[in-house]
Design a protein around this motif. Sequence first.
Motif: not given
Length: 471
Positions: A67, A185, A64, A217, A245
């Motif tokens: 963030q 997010v 990921c 986001c 993240g």
Amino acid sequence: MMNENENVELKASGKLVSKLGLKCVIIAVIALSLLIPTCMVQDLIREREQTAQDVTSEVSDQWCAAQTVIAPCLNVSKTFITKTANTTVESAPEIKNEDGVEVETVKISSTPKCTYNTVVSHLNVLPHNVDVSGTVETELLKRSIYKVVTYNAPLTIKGDFELTEEEKQSFKQFEGGVAEIDFAVSNLKGITDEIKLQFGNQQVVLTPNGFGLDGECKKLSAKVDVSTLLAGESVPFSMTCNLKGSQSLNFVPVAKNTNVNLTSSWDSPSFNGAFLPTTRNVTADGFTSNWKVSYINRSYAQLLIPNAKIEREVSASAFGVDFILPVHHYQKCMRCAKYALLFIFLTFATFFFIEVLNKKSIHPVQYLFVGLALSLFYCLLLSFSEHVGFILAYVISTLMTIGLLTVYSIGILKMKKTSCYIGAALGGLYVYIFVLIQMETYALLAGSIGLFAILGIMMYFSQRINWSNAD
């Protein structure tokens, strides 16, 4: 008139001076030509750095990416009906006035047509207080020789909504609309569990629903009842979010008073964005940081009607922390490579002075081999640094290069002591460049003073050569 012996000596001296000048030109050409392999090494450094960035991006996307968190905000949408009157214009027959001039008269229809349009308007209500706290647990993921910093961050977010009298009047224009609470997010892949949010006496489950305040986001929303808020009461909210993240974690200060507290075991954070922490403590065991941001520190209000300008302002107000690796060896390798020409010229100058002062003969091909050994140093530095780090790689590459050139000098000069002096001088130069690279604030000052001292030493030794009579 000159006697025959003086004439012979003059011709011999002229030949030696000419030979010395030609040797200087050849050495300079060789030194400049060695910029080609040096540039190739710099291209290799850029290529390896780009490969590392590509691998980092790939691993980050699979795990990921970085963030950005936007705390819960209210979004009220209402459909307004607008009425547009279209008046019919008709032309009357042309007539002539008393002077005989034709005049066209206009007749307005007495039965205008109306068009009704529906427009959906949105109003974002930002929270009064937001408190975010969490412990960021970092982990290094490896692919081949490359490393990526990832994290898991269980976040607790609490706050409340409260309207002033002026805000209440603006909000009442949207009374009867659909009210939703939004949490956003950067990447929904980083949310590992279902998010339940407590809004006053209501508990709702957030589901994906478009984009957040910054237009980038991704938000999760749920419908809520805002009658209590309109009645003038403060409505608290709370939620927890297990967020994962990589590389960085950022927050947008959407509340009148935003308070963020982070704790982590990562010992080399880099704080970034529009606001730095109010307090922070970084040790070998990790860091703790606290941000306190007021709404007067940003450029947008508590009630927002979304548009492109607001999105840019919201995005620009983000702050947070980067989880970076302690050493970026590619940048340091590139900085070293930029000193390659200096290394080559100083080393060639050293060999040239020794050649002239000790009446030795060094062939241009041997200068070329010396220059290639100096150029290969940067390739060694790059390859070792990817495995053992920059400092140890620099030590290993320096020892290998100095050892090779010292042994080679003994072979071509047949002077063991002088060759050891050459090795020591090269060692001093490599130490000087290493210290220069490590410095940041005083790098230019130290570099200028060092070059001035080196030039002085070369000028001193050049005085010992009778350039007008090389013999």
